[in-house]
Design a protein around this motif. Structure first.
Motif, PDB file in Angstrom:
ATOM      1  N   PRO A   2       0.824  -1.210   0.000  1.00  0.00           N
ATOM      2  CA  PRO A   2       0.000   0.000   0.000  1.00  0.00           C
ATOM      3  C   PRO A   2       0.861   1.263   0.000  1.00  0.00           C
ATOM      4  CG  PRO A   2      -0.026  -1.047   2.165  1.00  0.00           C
ATOM      5  CD  PRO A   2       0.734  -1.963   1.235  1.00  0.00           C
ATOM      6  N   GLY A   3       0.215   2.389  -0.352  1.00  0.00           N
ATOM      7  CA  GLY A   3       0.919   3.669  -0.388  1.00  0.00           C
ATOM      8  C   GLY A   3       1.196   4.171   1.020  1.00  0.00           C
ATOM      9  N   PRO A   4       1.793   5.354   1.111  1.00  0.00           N
ATOM     10  CA  PRO A   4       2.122   5.922   2.425  1.00  0.00           C
ATOM     11  C   PRO A   4       0.850   6.261   3.205  1.00  0.00           C
ATOM     12  CG  PRO A   4       2.492   7.535   0.704  1.00  0.00           C
ATOM     13  CD  PRO A   4       2.160   6.239   0.021  1.00  0.00           C
ATOM     14  N   ARG A   5       0.964   6.196   4.525  1.00  0.00           N
ATOM     15  CA  ARG A   5      -0.186   6.515   5.374  1.00  0.00           C
ATOM     16  C   ARG A   5      -0.507   8.003   5.323  1.00  0.00           C
ATOM     17  NH1 ARG A   5      -1.067   5.253  11.845  1.00  0.00           N
ATOM     18  NH2 ARG A   5      -3.027   6.395  11.982  1.00  0.00           N
ATOM     19  N   PHE A   6       0.527   8.844   5.349  1.00  0.00           N
ATOM     20  CA  PHE A   6       0.332  10.293   5.340  1.00  0.00           C
ATOM     21  C   PHE A   6       0.840  10.894   4.038  1.00  0.00           C
ATOM     22  CE2 PHE A   6       0.269   9.291   9.837  1.00  0.00           C
ATOM     23  CZ  PHE A   6      -0.832  10.018  10.261  1.00  0.00           C
ATOM     24  N   LEU A   7       0.098  11.861   3.529  1.00  0.00           N
ATOM     25  CA  LEU A   7       0.427  12.515   2.266  1.00  0.00           C
ATOM     26  C   LEU A   7       0.736  13.987   2.496  1.00  0.00           C
ATOM     27  CD1 LEU A   7      -2.588  11.087   0.247  1.00  0.00           C
ATOM     28  CD2 LEU A   7      -0.238  10.231   0.201  1.00  0.00           C
ATOM     29  N   GLN A   8       1.679  14.503   1.744  1.00  0.00           N
ATOM     30  CA  GLN A   8       1.942  15.939   1.746  1.00  0.00           C
ATOM     31  C   GLN A   8       0.814  16.621   0.971  1.00  0.00           C
ATOM     32  OE1 GLN A   8       5.819  16.815   0.204  1.00  0.00           O
ATOM     33  NE2 GLN A   8       6.820  15.251   1.455  1.00  0.00           N
ATOM     34  N   LEU A   9       0.645  17.908   1.203  1.00  0.00           N
ATOM     35  CA  LEU A   9      -0.411  18.638   0.498  1.00  0.00           C
ATOM     36  C   LEU A   9      -0.214  18.581  -1.012  1.00  0.00           C
ATOM     37  CD1 LEU A   9      -1.101  21.757   2.744  1.00  0.00           C
ATOM     38  CD2 LEU A   9      -2.042  19.446   2.887  1.00  0.00           C
ATOM     39  N   ALA A  10       1.030  18.583  -1.449  1.00  0.00           N
ATOM     40  CA  ALA A  10       1.299  18.483  -2.888  1.00  0.00           C
ATOM     41  C   ALA A  10       0.822  17.148  -3.445  1.00  0.00           C
ATOM     42  CB  ALA A  10       2.789  18.666  -3.156  1.00  0.00           C
ATOM     43  N   ASP A  11       0.952  16.084  -2.645  1.00  0.00           N
ATOM     44  CA  ASP A  11       0.468  14.769  -3.080  1.00  0.00           C
ATOM     45  C   ASP A  11      -1.059  14.748  -3.174  1.00  0.00           C
ATOM     46  OD1 ASP A  11       3.110  13.820  -3.083  1.00  0.00           O
ATOM     47  OD2 ASP A  11       2.964  13.229  -0.973  1.00  0.00           O
ATOM     48  N   VAL A  12      -1.703  15.363  -2.197  1.00  0.00           N
ATOM     49  CA  VAL A  12      -3.166  15.451  -2.210  1.00  0.00           C
ATOM     50  C   VAL A  12      -3.618  16.257  -3.426  1.00  0.00           C
ATOM     51  CG1 VAL A  12      -5.202  16.305  -0.962  1.00  0.00           C
ATOM     52  CG2 VAL A  12      -3.316  15.215   0.295  1.00  0.00           C
TER      53      VAL A  12
END
Length: 82
Positions: A2-12
């Protein structure tokens, strides 16, 4: 894996296809739950919260469509023009 648990705002922003500034505004308004992490207070959005936000948008869009049906408006306007 699975992908990372937390995303940076740029990823969102990339997932939603909007700008990072727009994501920041959504976070600051509380539309997308986020946390500030570290000494510099960098925002992070949990991937599950992003998915919940997207699901809410689908629900809201469906409700809008149900209360504003496109087809009936067109049919009513056509009948008025006859």
């Amino acid at each position: 894996m699975p992908g990372p648990r937390f995303l940076q705002l740029a990823d969102v922003a990339e997932v939603l296809n909007i700008s990072a500034n727009q994501v920041y505004a959504l976070v600051r308004r509380g539309d997308i739950p986020a946390v500030k992490i570290g000494g510099r207070g960098q925002w992070r959005v949990e991937s599950t919260e992003l998915e919940k936000y997207i699901e809410r948008l689908y629900t809201e869009t469906k409700q809008f469509i149900d209360t504003h049906p496109f087809g009936e408006e067109v049919d009513a306007n056509e009948d008025a023009n006859l």
